[in-house]
Design a protein around this motif. Structure first.
Motif, PDB file in Angstrom:
ATOM      1  N   HIS A  97       0.802  -1.230   0.000  1.00  0.00           N
ATOM      2  CA  HIS A  97       0.000   0.000   0.000  1.00  0.00           C
ATOM      3  C   HIS A  97       0.832   1.277   0.000  1.00  0.00           C
ATOM      4  O   HIS A  97       0.280   2.369  -0.068  1.00  0.00           O
ATOM      5  CB  HIS A  97      -0.980  -0.007   1.176  1.00  0.00           C
ATOM      6  CG  HIS A  97      -2.151  -0.894   0.925  1.00  0.00           C
ATOM      7  ND1 HIS A  97      -3.122  -0.606  -0.004  1.00  0.00           N
ATOM      8  CD2 HIS A  97      -2.494  -2.093   1.454  1.00  0.00           C
ATOM      9  CE1 HIS A  97      -4.025  -1.570  -0.014  1.00  0.00           C
ATOM     10  NE2 HIS A  97      -3.654  -2.488   0.849  1.00  0.00           N
ATOM     11  N   ARG A  98       2.146   1.137   0.086  1.00  0.00           N
ATOM     12  CA  ARG A  98       3.054   2.285  -0.014  1.00  0.00           C
ATOM     13  C   ARG A  98       2.680   3.412   0.956  1.00  0.00           C
ATOM     14  O   ARG A  98       2.655   4.586   0.587  1.00  0.00           O
ATOM     15  CB  ARG A  98       3.098   2.848  -1.435  1.00  0.00           C
ATOM     16  CG  ARG A  98       3.378   1.843  -2.542  1.00  0.00           C
ATOM     17  CD  ARG A  98       4.844   1.457  -2.580  1.00  0.00           C
ATOM     18  NE  ARG A  98       5.261   0.965  -3.874  1.00  0.00           N
ATOM     19  CZ  ARG A  98       5.392  -0.323  -4.147  1.00  0.00           C
ATOM     20  NH1 ARG A  98       5.107  -1.223  -3.260  1.00  0.00           N
ATOM     21  NH2 ARG A  98       5.818  -0.710  -5.342  1.00  0.00           N
ATOM     22  N   ARG A  99       2.387   3.045   2.208  1.00  0.00           N
ATOM     23  CA  ARG A  99       2.061   4.080   3.202  1.00  0.00           C
ATOM     24  C   ARG A  99       3.245   4.994   3.447  1.00  0.00           C
ATOM     25  O   ARG A  99       3.086   6.111   3.890  1.00  0.00           O
ATOM     26  CB  ARG A  99       1.597   3.444   4.505  1.00  0.00           C
ATOM     27  CG  ARG A  99       0.202   2.876   4.404  1.00  0.00           C
ATOM     28  CD  ARG A  99      -0.361   2.637   5.771  1.00  0.00           C
ATOM     29  NE  ARG A  99      -1.656   2.011   5.708  1.00  0.00           N
ATOM     30  CZ  ARG A  99      -2.433   1.872   6.761  1.00  0.00           C
ATOM     31  NH1 ARG A  99      -2.045   2.303   7.934  1.00  0.00           N
ATOM     32  NH2 ARG A  99      -3.590   1.301   6.642  1.00  0.00           N
ATOM     33  N   ALA A 100       4.410   4.519   3.215  1.00  0.00           N
ATOM     34  CA  ALA A 100       5.618   5.349   3.204  1.00  0.00           C
ATOM     35  C   ALA A 100       6.351   4.986   1.915  1.00  0.00           C
ATOM     36  O   ALA A 100       6.370   3.830   1.509  1.00  0.00           O
ATOM     37  CB  ALA A 100       6.490   5.054   4.420  1.00  0.00           C
ATOM     38  N   LYS A 101       6.900   5.951   1.270  1.00  0.00           N
ATOM     39  CA  LYS A 101       7.517   5.733  -0.042  1.00  0.00           C
ATOM     40  C   LYS A 101       8.929   5.157   0.110  1.00  0.00           C
ATOM     41  O   LYS A 101       9.922   5.792  -0.202  1.00  0.00           O
ATOM     42  CB  LYS A 101       7.549   7.035  -0.833  1.00  0.00           C
ATOM     43  CG  LYS A 101       6.207   7.719  -0.950  1.00  0.00           C
ATOM     44  CD  LYS A 101       5.211   6.877  -1.715  1.00  0.00           C
ATOM     45  CE  LYS A 101       3.893   7.629  -1.849  1.00  0.00           C
ATOM     46  NZ  LYS A 101       2.752   6.788  -1.936  1.00  0.00           N
ATOM     47  N   LEU A 102       9.010   3.914   0.600  1.00  0.00           N
ATOM     48  CA  LEU A 102      10.307   3.281   0.807  1.00  0.00           C
ATOM     49  C   LEU A 102      10.685   2.320  -0.305  1.00  0.00           C
ATOM     50  O   LEU A 102      11.858   2.036  -0.507  1.00  0.00           O
ATOM     51  CB  LEU A 102      10.307   2.507   2.135  1.00  0.00           C
ATOM     52  CG  LEU A 102      10.085   3.325   3.399  1.00  0.00           C
ATOM     53  CD1 LEU A 102      10.004   2.406   4.606  1.00  0.00           C
ATOM     54  CD2 LEU A 102      11.191   4.338   3.572  1.00  0.00           C
ATOM     55  N   PHE A 103       9.687   1.797  -0.991  1.00  0.00           N
ATOM     56  CA  PHE A 103       9.950   0.762  -1.990  1.00  0.00           C
ATOM     57  C   PHE A 103       9.560   1.243  -3.376  1.00  0.00           C
ATOM     58  O   PHE A 103       8.534   1.879  -3.562  1.00  0.00           O
ATOM     59  CB  PHE A 103       9.157  -0.512  -1.665  1.00  0.00           C
ATOM     60  CG  PHE A 103       9.503  -1.105  -0.334  1.00  0.00           C
ATOM     61  CD1 PHE A 103      10.666  -1.844  -0.176  1.00  0.00           C
ATOM     62  CD2 PHE A 103       8.683  -0.917   0.764  1.00  0.00           C
ATOM     63  CE1 PHE A 103      10.999  -2.393   1.049  1.00  0.00           C
ATOM     64  CE2 PHE A 103       8.998  -1.468   1.993  1.00  0.00           C
ATOM     65  CZ  PHE A 103      10.161  -2.199   2.140  1.00  0.00           C
ATOM     66  N   GLY A 104      10.381   0.897  -4.337  1.00  0.00           N
ATOM     67  CA  GLY A 104      10.071   1.192  -5.728  1.00  0.00           C
ATOM     68  C   GLY A 104       9.613  -0.073  -6.425  1.00  0.00           C
ATOM     69  O   GLY A 104       9.259  -1.060  -5.791  1.00  0.00           O
ATOM     70  N   LYS A 105       9.667  -0.053  -7.738  1.00  0.00           N
ATOM     71  CA  LYS A 105       9.301  -1.247  -8.508  1.00  0.00           C
ATOM     72  C   LYS A 105      10.349  -2.326  -8.289  1.00  0.00           C
ATOM     73  O   LYS A 105      11.509  -2.034  -8.014  1.00  0.00           O
ATOM     74  CB  LYS A 105       9.181  -0.896  -9.982  1.00  0.00           C
ATOM     75  CG  LYS A 105       7.999  -0.010 -10.283  1.00  0.00           C
ATOM     76  CD  LYS A 105       7.654  -0.094 -11.745  1.00  0.00           C
ATOM     77  CE  LYS A 105       6.426   0.759 -11.980  1.00  0.00           C
ATOM     78  NZ  LYS A 105       5.339   0.007 -12.511  1.00  0.00           N
ATOM     79  N   THR A 106       9.899  -3.563  -8.445  1.00  0.00           N
ATOM     80  CA  THR A 106      10.813  -4.685  -8.257  1.00  0.00           C
ATOM     81  C   THR A 106      10.726  -5.639  -9.441  1.00  0.00           C
ATOM     82  O   THR A 106       9.703  -5.696 -10.124  1.00  0.00           O
ATOM     83  CB  THR A 106      10.486  -5.447  -6.953  1.00  0.00           C
ATOM     84  OG1 THR A 106      11.405  -6.513  -6.788  1.00  0.00           O
ATOM     85  CG2 THR A 106       9.067  -6.003  -6.971  1.00  0.00           C
ATOM     86  N   SER A 107      11.783  -6.381  -9.655  1.00  0.00           N
ATOM     87  CA  SER A 107      11.767  -7.422 -10.684  1.00  0.00           C
ATOM     88  C   SER A 107      11.543  -8.799 -10.044  1.00  0.00           C
ATOM     89  O   SER A 107      11.491  -9.796 -10.748  1.00  0.00           O
ATOM     90  CB  SER A 107      13.080  -7.411 -11.473  1.00  0.00           C
ATOM     91  OG  SER A 107      14.159  -7.645 -10.596  1.00  0.00           O
ATOM     92  N   ASN A 108      11.400  -8.835  -8.722  1.00  0.00           N
ATOM     93  CA  ASN A 108      11.197 -10.084  -8.001  1.00  0.00           C
ATOM     94  C   ASN A 108       9.799 -10.635  -8.303  1.00  0.00           C
ATOM     95  O   ASN A 108       8.792  -9.964  -8.039  1.00  0.00           O
ATOM     96  CB  ASN A 108      11.386  -9.843  -6.504  1.00  0.00           C
ATOM     97  CG  ASN A 108      11.222 -11.108  -5.709  1.00  0.00           C
ATOM     98  OD1 ASN A 108      10.100 -11.566  -5.487  1.00  0.00           O
ATOM     99  ND2 ASN A 108      12.332 -11.670  -5.275  1.00  0.00           N
ATOM    100  N   THR A 109       9.745 -11.833  -8.854  1.00  0.00           N
ATOM    101  CA  THR A 109       8.470 -12.438  -9.264  1.00  0.00           C
ATOM    102  C   THR A 109       7.513 -12.603  -8.079  1.00  0.00           C
ATOM    103  O   THR A 109       6.323 -12.299  -8.196  1.00  0.00           O
ATOM    104  CB  THR A 109       8.717 -13.802  -9.939  1.00  0.00           C
ATOM    105  OG1 THR A 109       9.557 -13.597 -11.068  1.00  0.00           O
ATOM    106  CG2 THR A 109       7.419 -14.449 -10.379  1.00  0.00           C
ATOM    107  N   TYR A 110       8.019 -13.098  -6.965  1.00  0.00           N
ATOM    108  CA  TYR A 110       7.153 -13.300  -5.798  1.00  0.00           C
ATOM    109  C   TYR A 110       6.545 -11.983  -5.320  1.00  0.00           C
ATOM    110  O   TYR A 110       5.343 -11.908  -5.079  1.00  0.00           O
ATOM    111  CB  TYR A 110       7.937 -13.961  -4.661  1.00  0.00           C
ATOM    112  CG  TYR A 110       7.191 -13.953  -3.350  1.00  0.00           C
ATOM    113  CD1 TYR A 110       6.117 -14.814  -3.136  1.00  0.00           C
ATOM    114  CD2 TYR A 110       7.545 -13.070  -2.342  1.00  0.00           C
ATOM    115  CE1 TYR A 110       5.421 -14.791  -1.933  1.00  0.00           C
ATOM    116  CE2 TYR A 110       6.852 -13.042  -1.139  1.00  0.00           C
ATOM    117  CZ  TYR A 110       5.792 -13.905  -0.942  1.00  0.00           C
ATOM    118  OH  TYR A 110       5.106 -13.877   0.237  1.00  0.00           O
ATOM    119  N   LEU A 111       7.352 -10.932  -5.191  1.00  0.00           N
ATOM    120  CA  LEU A 111       6.828  -9.647  -4.718  1.00  0.00           C
ATOM    121  C   LEU A 111       5.832  -9.048  -5.711  1.00  0.00           C
ATOM    122  O   LEU A 111       4.822  -8.466  -5.313  1.00  0.00           O
ATOM    123  CB  LEU A 111       7.973  -8.670  -4.440  1.00  0.00           C
ATOM    124  CG  LEU A 111       8.844  -9.009  -3.238  1.00  0.00           C
ATOM    125  CD1 LEU A 111      10.017  -8.036  -3.135  1.00  0.00           C
ATOM    126  CD2 LEU A 111       8.026  -9.011  -1.949  1.00  0.00           C
TER     127      LEU A 111
END
Length: 149
Positions: A97-111
């Motif tokens: 839900h990106r409540r804090a902008k800590l993560f960007g896009k990922t190439s990890n299939t599971y995520l």
């Protein structure tokens, strides 16, 4: 020591099953009035649904209170519940839900599959018709979709 680790891990895994069942049958059931805030767009940091996790916090606290003196199984169950809560916060609230902008896009299939499954869950606005109620377990169909993207 090994038994304590097994209790923590077993509790963590059990929490995924409990969270799935509570989400599907309680939060999308008789407590929809609280959970509904999670399914509506908003621009504030907190939502009424956030109070539902106090339930797990109280259980973990009781486990710590009653299990600390003897450092028995209750303490380690409290650790497992707490670790699941921390994982929930990082995965669901911060990553999905990106409540804090800590993560960007990922190439990890599971995520990516986790993100897709959660978007599918939120595509229905009412309490009925949703799918994918878990947090960490992802149905293989979402993994297949994530691989294609």
């Amino acid at each position: 020591m090994l038994i304590n680790a097994v209790i923590v891990l077993g509790t963590f895994v059990t929490m995924e099953l409990v969270a799935w069942a509570v989400h599907k049958y309680v939060l999308h059931g008789f407590l929809w009035g609280i959970h509904e805030s999670h399914h509506k767009k908003h621009n504030h940091l907190f939502e009424l649904n956030d109070v539902s996790f106090a339930f797990y916090g109280v259980i973990a606290a009781l486990c710590f209170i009653y299990g600390t003196v003897a450092l028995d199984y209750r303490f380690w169950i409290g650790v497992g519940i707490t670790l699941y809560g921390a994982a929930y916060f990082f995965v669901h609230d911060l990553y999905i839900h990106r409540r804090a902008k800590l993560f960007g896009k990922t190439s990890n299939t599971y995520l990516r599959a986790l993100d897709i499954a959660h978007k599918v869950h939120h595509k229905t606005k009412g309490r009925d018709g949703s799918e994918s109620f878990g947090m960490l377990w992802v149905h293989p169909k979402f993994i297949r979709i994530a691989r294609k993207r």
